[in-house]
Design a protein around this motif. Structure first.
Motif, PDB file in Angstrom:
ATOM      1  N   HIS A  72      18.130  60.883   9.141  1.00  0.00           N
ATOM      2  CA  HIS A  72      18.442  60.417   7.478  1.00  0.00           C
ATOM      3  C   HIS A  72      19.436  61.125   7.351  1.00  0.00           C
ATOM      4  O   HIS A  72      19.369  62.596   6.621  1.00  0.00           O
ATOM      5  CB  HIS A  72      17.407  60.788   6.771  1.00  0.00           C
ATOM      6  N   PRO A  73      20.824  60.734   7.258  1.00  0.00           N
ATOM      7  CA  PRO A  73      21.918  61.756   6.978  1.00  0.00           C
ATOM      8  C   PRO A  73      22.083  61.831   5.367  1.00  0.00           C
ATOM      9  O   PRO A  73      21.650  61.011   4.578  1.00  0.00           O
ATOM     10  CB  PRO A  73      23.185  60.805   7.331  1.00  0.00           C
ATOM     11  N   ASN A  74      22.499  63.162   5.119  1.00  0.00           N
ATOM     12  CA  ASN A  74      22.582  63.746   3.713  1.00  0.00           C
ATOM     13  C   ASN A  74      23.516  62.816   2.965  1.00  0.00           C
ATOM     14  O   ASN A  74      24.537  62.340   3.533  1.00  0.00           O
ATOM     15  CB  ASN A  74      23.192  65.123   3.821  1.00  0.00           C
ATOM     16  N   GLY A  75      22.939  62.530   1.691  1.00  0.00           N
ATOM     17  CA  GLY A  75      24.036  61.887   0.859  1.00  0.00           C
ATOM     18  C   GLY A  75      23.770  60.190   0.896  1.00  0.00           C
ATOM     19  O   GLY A  75      24.571  59.596   0.327  1.00  0.00           O
ATOM     20  N   THR A  76      23.068  59.579   1.980  1.00  0.00           N
ATOM     21  CA  THR A  76      22.768  58.266   2.085  1.00  0.00           C
ATOM     22  C   THR A  76      21.516  57.885   1.714  1.00  0.00           C
ATOM     23  O   THR A  76      20.559  58.793   1.611  1.00  0.00           O
ATOM     24  CB  THR A  76      23.053  57.895   3.604  1.00  0.00           C
ATOM     25  N   ASN A  77      21.260  56.656   1.675  1.00  0.00           N
ATOM     26  CA  ASN A  77      19.976  56.016   1.570  1.00  0.00           C
ATOM     27  C   ASN A  77      19.489  55.314   2.519  1.00  0.00           C
ATOM     28  O   ASN A  77      18.500  54.343   2.542  1.00  0.00           O
ATOM     29  CB  ASN A  77      19.898  55.127   0.046  1.00  0.00           C
ATOM     30  N   LYS A  78      20.066  55.864   3.800  1.00  0.00           N
ATOM     31  CA  LYS A  78      19.888  55.356   4.906  1.00  0.00           C
ATOM     32  C   LYS A  78      19.215  55.825   6.223  1.00  0.00           C
ATOM     33  O   LYS A  78      19.130  57.014   6.274  1.00  0.00           O
ATOM     34  CB  LYS A  78      21.018  54.290   5.635  1.00  0.00           C
ATOM     35  N   ILE A  79      18.100  55.395   6.833  1.00  0.00           N
ATOM     36  CA  ILE A  79      17.615  55.865   8.050  1.00  0.00           C
ATOM     37  C   ILE A  79      18.248  55.204   9.354  1.00  0.00           C
ATOM     38  O   ILE A  79      18.268  53.900   9.131  1.00  0.00           O
ATOM     39  CB  ILE A  79      16.031  55.517   7.942  1.00  0.00           C
ATOM     40  N   TYR A 340      11.514  64.518   9.457  1.00  0.00           N
ATOM     41  CA  TYR A 340      10.867  65.017   8.074  1.00  0.00           C
ATOM     42  C   TYR A 340      11.742  64.792   6.966  1.00  0.00           C
ATOM     43  O   TYR A 340      12.811  65.647   7.052  1.00  0.00           O
ATOM     44  CB  TYR A 340      10.118  66.119   8.187  1.00  0.00           C
ATOM     45  N   GLU A 341      11.614  64.141   5.954  1.00  0.00           N
ATOM     46  CA  GLU A 341      12.319  64.074   4.649  1.00  0.00           C
ATOM     47  C   GLU A 341      11.466  64.681   3.619  1.00  0.00           C
ATOM     48  O   GLU A 341      10.613  63.934   3.285  1.00  0.00           O
ATOM     49  CB  GLU A 341      12.805  62.616   4.317  1.00  0.00           C
ATOM     50  N   PRO A 342      12.028  65.764   3.005  1.00  0.00           N
ATOM     51  CA  PRO A 342      11.178  66.285   1.797  1.00  0.00           C
ATOM     52  C   PRO A 342      10.995  65.374   0.502  1.00  0.00           C
ATOM     53  O   PRO A 342      12.047  64.542   0.420  1.00  0.00           O
ATOM     54  CB  PRO A 342      11.942  67.712   1.635  1.00  0.00           C
TER      55      PRO A 342
END
Length: 346
Positions: A72-79, A340-342
């Motif tokens: 999950h790249p930072n600043g995106t809403n995409k996986i 893992y995404e907090p």
């Protein structure tokens, strides 16, 4: 760093297995989402979102065959998942857990292990079907470049590591014979220039860079090797035992412990002390491990476990003990990639 390098230099052979220190209080499993790939072939591969604190499913979606990595790249809403057998990346909407597009990575590419840049702008991935590193621009969702990671004819690039400043890119390369000698290499992340390539042992798997030290898991040799990378070429400064078939690497926040996924059977993981290179093993309830990711505070490991059914292990890194396992949502047997995404505050 000087103290660590001095200690590592004195340990050119793997240290004895460490004893478990059980005095630490158990760590709390944090809130958030565990993103997991499951690589059953024949059009059955999926990506699932799992509640990190409860193990409940938050959604599941079909993707291309044999998804290996996920990020999950930072600043995106995409996986993004790297669908090796489909020669593509799947782009998944984080909120709906559905595929919104795919990115063609070319044939034969075989996108494998992947890592996003710290700013979220680019994704780098090993192209396992040949000797390249692919680069995806997350604003365009296009494969914008392919960098040659090895000068060895017939090499296969397995994994990548991009430094936080986005300048240096590292890759591991299996040789033309999978179980034979391989290399790891350093590239300029902006231009793709191959700066150096260095032999590392039989079937290198993954590389992790911590400032001036690179750790490389070497699957057939059953070791993790540490290199000083400050000079023009890497210098071996330590070797740790990692039986058997070490693969993915993570580093705790205090930089004191390497977490290693072992691809041998039955499932186990390793904890390696980065100063002494001593190794402690933990048995897990599965046939083998997949990838892993650490909680934000570095105290919890989420690790994929193949089995019937497949699961995600939740491990306390301080006590080196299994906390619980979560069954993969559709019950299939081959969960592999983990991110893992907090929990996000909105």
């Amino acid at each position: 760093m000087a103290r660590r390098l001095a200690l590592l230099a004195a340990l050119m052979v793997a240290a004895a297995t460490a004893t478990l220190v059980g005095s630490a209080a158990p760590s709390k499993v944090p809130n958030g989402t565990i993103w997991v790939t499951e690589r059953t072939p024949g059009g059955l591969s999926t990506v699932a979102a799992i509640d990190a604190a409860t193990g409940e499913s938050q959604g599941i979606t079909p993707v291309g065959d044999a998804p290996i990595g996920i990020t999950h790249p930072n600043g995106t809403n995409k996986i993004y998942s790297s669908d090796e057998a489909a020669d593509q990346l799947s782009v998944i909407d984080r909120d709906t857990v559905t595929v919104i597009r795919t990115i063609d990575t070319g044939s034969p590419s075989g996108p494998h292990h992947m890592m996003a840049s710290a700013d979220g702008r680019y994704i780098y991935f090993g192209e396992y079907h040949h000797d390249m590193v692919g680069v995806v621009d997350t604003r365009l969702d296009e494969n914008i470049a392919d960098y040659q990671a090895s000068d060895v004819m017939g090499a296969h690039t397995h994994a990548v590591w991009i430094t936080p400043n986005g300048k240096d890119l590292y890759a591991t390369n299996e040789g033309p014979v999978q179980a034979g000698p391989g290399t790891f290499s350093k590239l300029d992340a902006r231009t793709g220039e191959l700066i150096w390539e260095h032999p590392v042992g039989n079937r290198p798997s993954e590389v992790l860079v911590d400032h001036d030290v690179a750790y490389v898991s070497v699957r057939v040799d059953n070791v993790v090797r540490a290199y000083d990378i400050r000079g023009e070429m890497p210098v071996l400064i330590g070797t740790a035992e990692a039986n058997s078939s070490p693969d993915t690497l993570s580093l705790t926040n205090d930089r004191g412990t390497l977490i290693v996924g072992l691809r041998g059977t039955p499932a186990r993981m390793a904890f390696i002390d980065t100063e002494t290179m001593a190794t402690y093993y933990l048995s897990l309830p599965g046939t083998t491990t997949g990838h892993q990711w650490l909680s934000r505070n570095g105290e919890i490991t989420f690790m994929a476990l193949e089995g019937t059914p497949g699961k995600v292990a939740v491990v306390d890194n301080r006590t080196r003990a299994l906390v619980t396992t979560y069954v993969y949502p559709n019950g299939r047997t081959r969960p592999h990639g983990v991110f893992y995404e907090p929990q996000q505050v909105r």
